[in-house]
Every structure is written in structure tokens, then in C-alpha cells.
Design an enzyme around this catalytic site. Structure first.
Site, short mmCIF file in Angstrom:
data_model
loop_
_atom_site.label_atom_id
_atom_site.label_comp_id
_atom_site.label_asym_id
_atom_site.label_seq_id
_atom_site.Cartn_x
_atom_site.Cartn_y
_atom_site.Cartn_z
CE LYS A 119 -4.38 -1.61 1.88
NZ LYS A 119 -5.36 -1.51 2.95
CE LYS A 200 -6.93 -7.75 -1.14
NZ LYS A 200 -6.94 -7.53 0.24
CE LYS A 203 -14.03 -3.75 1.95
NZ LYS A 203 -12.90 -3.58 2.85
P1 TYM Z 1 -10.54 -6.01 4.74
O1 TYM Z 1 -11.63 -5.01 4.99
O2 TYM Z 1 -9.50 -5.66 3.75
O3 TYM Z 1 -11.17 -7.39 4.32
C1 TYM Z 1 -12.16 -8.01 5.13
C2 TYM Z 1 -12.04 -9.51 5.09
O4 TYM Z 1 -12.21 -9.97 3.75
C3 TYM Z 1 -11.11 -10.81 3.37
N1 TYM Z 1 -10.87 -10.60 1.95
C4 TYM Z 1 -10.86 -11.59 1.06
N2 TYM Z 1 -11.01 -12.92 1.18
C5 TYM Z 1 -10.96 -13.67 0.07
N3 TYM Z 1 -10.73 -13.15 -1.17
C6 TYM Z 1 -10.56 -11.81 -1.34
N4 TYM Z 1 -10.36 -11.31 -2.54
C7 TYM Z 1 -10.62 -10.96 -0.19
N5 TYM Z 1 -10.50 -9.64 -0.01
C8 TYM Z 1 -10.66 -9.43 1.32
C9 TYM Z 1 -9.95 -10.31 4.22
O5 TYM Z 1 -8.95 -11.29 4.35
C10 TYM Z 1 -10.64 -10.01 5.52
O6 TYM Z 1 -10.83 -11.20 6.26
N6 TYM Z 1 -7.48 -5.40 8.64
C11 TYM Z 1 -8.68 -6.06 8.20
C12 TYM Z 1 -9.87 -5.75 9.07
C13 TYM Z 1 -9.63 -6.01 10.50
C14 TYM Z 1 -9.64 -7.28 11.15
C15 TYM Z 1 -9.34 -7.02 12.51
C16 TYM Z 1 -9.88 -8.58 10.70
C17 TYM Z 1 -9.34 -5.08 11.43
N7 TYM Z 1 -9.17 -5.67 12.63
C18 TYM Z 1 -9.28 -8.05 13.45
C19 TYM Z 1 -9.82 -9.61 11.64
C20 TYM Z 1 -9.51 -9.35 12.99
C21 TYM Z 1 -9.00 -5.62 6.79
O7 TYM Z 1 -8.57 -4.60 6.34
O8 TYM Z 1 -9.86 -6.43 6.11
#
Ligand code: TYM
Length: 334
Positions: A119, A200, A203
Site C-alpha cells: 500500500k 486479489k 474494494k
Molecule cells: P478487509 O476489509 O480488507 O477485508 C475483510 C475480510 O475480507 C477478506 N478478503 C478476502 N477474502 C478472500 N478473497 C478476497 N479477494 C478478499 N478480499 C478481502 C480479508 O482477508 C478479511 O478477512 N485489517 C482487516 C480488518 C480487521 C480485522 C481485525 C480482521 C481489522 N481488525 C481483526 C480480523 C480481525 C481488513 O482490512 O480487512
């Protein structure tokens, strides 16, 4: 006020950033796993709005996205009676715990996070929060002493860092945190972009054609799937190296239907990619249109606000306890 049943002893927690409408990747990678596990675990699921602000956000849009994501969780099958659904920023103890953890996290270890490298390389004017983001994630997890963290594979390294931070803290100050495990299902590991199946589905992708968002218009979902990048072999066969596009579509089918990879391969033996894509589009649309219908019923409900207020109180009490324990262990005044 919500209480978990006494015979449920293990717990799970996950969060998603409200940085735009969630994708099919988020749904399969995180939400569907939580739905599957919600009967057997004490489940915490939150809106990671403080993680979202590590990159610039428009305040009005962010505010709308937060509420929308709460409604989407429920529309996707997260049962508010079985899960504590809450908003991260409504619980100030996450940030407080994060600071105490920051002072116990080696800079070198944080510098190794691949998501940060990725990033920060895209925008040289990044903010400090983008770097310390995984520590806030550790705070989110460690505050609740959870057993498992269901995520997609892109978050695995952050959960591993969380474990390392907790292990070191426990060693230095005595038993304080439960050491959590990452939980990743095979088919939910990583859903790829439909146009560029080597990256991947995200968003923040620049090309909307590669990304299916849960609130996308149904016709556009069909178009995106029918236009997905494939290969010239014309055989529906799972081989992520040689056939990343087709393998991604197979993965989506497996995650949404519960069929195995070989079931799908057999179903489409001798059939062309057009037929296969129509099948994928049908199952994705069936799942997403049901979610959209439920979402429309929930989004303006006042029950949502009541639920969030109640859950903020519950989670604050839990995280406060952990914060006070950490202060005591570290010798801070309390
Ligand atoms: P974020 O918002 O980027 O994504 C949320 C969840 O979706 C999963 N994910 C995917 N899984 C499969 N294929 C994809 N293309 C894909 N894109 C996203 C991510 O692995 C995630 O599980 N930092 C985290 C949010 C967070 C969090 C936490 C998660 C903050 N604190 C504590 C677990 C525990 C994040 O940015 O996820």
C-alpha cells in the site's frame, strides 16, 4: 442484554473495513465463514472504521458505509442474536490497547508486513496509521481473548504478528492474552479479480469490471462474470498456475454451492466456457439477490441503532477490563 449460551466456550472475531461496498471476496473470505461458525462459537464481528481511515476517506461517504456494512452483515446471514456486531470506533479501548501494544512491538517486525509495503508503494504520501495498522488489528483481537480469527489469506500475516505480540507480552509481563489462531477455509482463501485473476478481488481496485460488489446491480454482475478473463484451453479444469481465471470461477462455485472442485470439473466436462460462466453467474446472482432483498428491509430500521448501542456497551466493558489489566502489568497508574 445479549449473553452467549453457557455451553459455547470458544470464540471467534473478525472485522471488515467500511471503505466501500464489500466484495464477493470479503463475503466468501470472511462473512460466510462467520455465518458457518456462528452456532458453535461466541462470535464478535465489527466494522473496522478506524482501519479505514488509515487512507483518506470522504467523511460523509464513510459515515454512510459504516451503517450500510452493519446492515449488510445481517443481510448476509450474520445473526444479531448469535453475534456481537459492533463498530470499532465506538469502543475507545481498542485505540488505548493499541498504544500499549505499539510500545511493545519491534519496529523491524512491523516493517516486514507485506500489505504495508504494497500500500505504501502505491502512494508515497501515506500516513503513520498505515504503518501501525496491524497493531490496532492486534488490539481488536487480543482485547477479546478469542480462539480463532476467520479471515482471507491476505490478513494471515497480521494475525501471525498478533500472535507474536501476544506471546512476547505474556513472556515479559506475565499471562495477559489468549494466543489466537488464524482460521482460513480452503475455498475462501483468496477470490481473485475477474479481469486480472493474478491479483486479489479488492474494494479499492481501479477496474470495476474485475470486482463484484454485494450491492451491484444484478445485470452488471452477470456482465462481469460473462466477461471474466479465462484462457484458450476451453476445458473447465482447476489449475491456479496455468488457468487462474477458470480456477477462480471454480473456487467461487465451490464456496457458494458446497460442491467439490472435481464435482464442478465433472459437471462441465465437454462443455464450453460460456455455459460454465452462465452457471457461475446464476449461482452468484441467486446468493446476492437474496442478500440485497434482506438489506433493503434492514437498512432503515431503528433496531439497528439500538443493537449497536447495546453492543458498544458490552464490548467496552470487555475491552476496558483488558486495558486495565495491561496498565497494571506495565506499571501504569490506575
Ligand atoms: P478487509 O476489509 O480488507 O477485508 C475483510 C475480510 O475480507 C477478506 N478478503 C478476502 N477474502 C478472500 N478473497 C478476497 N479477494 C478478499 N478480499 C478481502 C480479508 O482477508 C478479511 O478477512 N485489517 C482487516 C480488518 C480487521 C480485522 C481485525 C480482521 C481489522 N481488525 C481483526 C480480523 C480481525 C481488513 O482490512 O480487512
Amino acid at each position: 442484554m445479549k449473553e452467549f449460551s453457557a455451553n459455547i466456550t470458544k470464540s471467534i472475531l473478525t472485522g471488515i473495513q467500511p471503505s466501500g461496498v464489500i466484495t464477493l471476496g470479503n463475503y466468501i473470505g470472511a462473512i460466510k465463514q462467520m455465518v458457518r461458525m456462528q452456532d458453535e462459537f461466541k462470535s464478535y464481528i465489527f466494522i473496522a472504521d478506524m482501519h479505514a481511515i488509515t487512507v483518506p476517506q470522504d467523511p460523509t461517504t464513510l459515515h454512510e458505509n459504516i451503517r450500510s456494512l452493519v446492515a449488510l452483515y445481517i443481510a448476509c446471514g450474520i445473526d444479531p442474536d448469535k453475534n456481537i456486531i459492533f463498530i470499532q470506533s465506538e469502543n475507545e479501548y481498542h485505540a488505548n490497547i493499541s498504544w500499549l501494544l505499539e510500545c511493545n512491538t519491534p519496529f523491524g517486525e512491523l516493517s516486514r508486513m507485506t500489505q504495508f509495503k504494497d500500500k505504501s508503494s502505491k502512494n508515497a504520501n501515506f500516513y503513520a496509521g498505515l504503518f501501525t495498522y496491524p497493531i490496532l488489528m492486534a488490539a481488536d483481537i487480543l482485547a477479546y481473548d478469542v480462539h480463532y480469527v476467520p479471515v482471507g489469506i491476505d490478513q494471515k500475516q497480521h494475525v501471525e504478528l498478533t500472535r507474536n505480540i501476544a506471546i512476547k507480552f505474556n513472556k515479559k509481563y506475565g499471562d495477559t492474552f489468549k494466543i489466537p489462531d488464524v482460521y482460513i477455509t480452503k475455498e475462501g482463501t483468496k477470490i481473485m479479480d475477474l479481469v486480472n485473476p493474478l491479483k486479489k478481488m479488492s474494494k479499492s481496485s481501479e477496474n470495476p469490471k474485475g470486482v463484484i460488489r454485494i450491492l451491484d446491480d444484478i445485470n452488471s454482475i452477470r456482465k462481469k462474470i460473462m466477461g471474466a478473463t479465462t484462457d484458450s484451453e476451453c476445458i473447465v479444469r482447476f489449475d491456479p498456475e496455468a488457468k487462474p481465471g477458470i480456477s477462480n470461477l471454480i473456487n467461487i462455485c465451490v464456496a457458494l454451492t458446497g460442491k467439490s472442485i472435481s464435482d464442478i470439473e465433472t459437471m462441465f466436462e465437454g462443455k464450453n466456457y460460456g455455459e460454465f460462466k452462465r452457471f457461475v453467474a446464476d449461482i452468484v446472482i441467486e446468493e446476492i439477490s437474496a442478500i440485497q432483498a434482506r438489506y433493503q428491509k434492514i437498512i432503515n430500521s431503528q433496531e439497528l441503532d439500538k443493537l449497536l448501542d447495546e453492543n458498544a456497551t458490552i464490548t467496552r466493558a470487555i475491552a476496558k477490563k483488558k486495558f486495565m489489566l495491561m496498565k497494571e502489568k506495565m506499571g501504569l497508574y490506575k
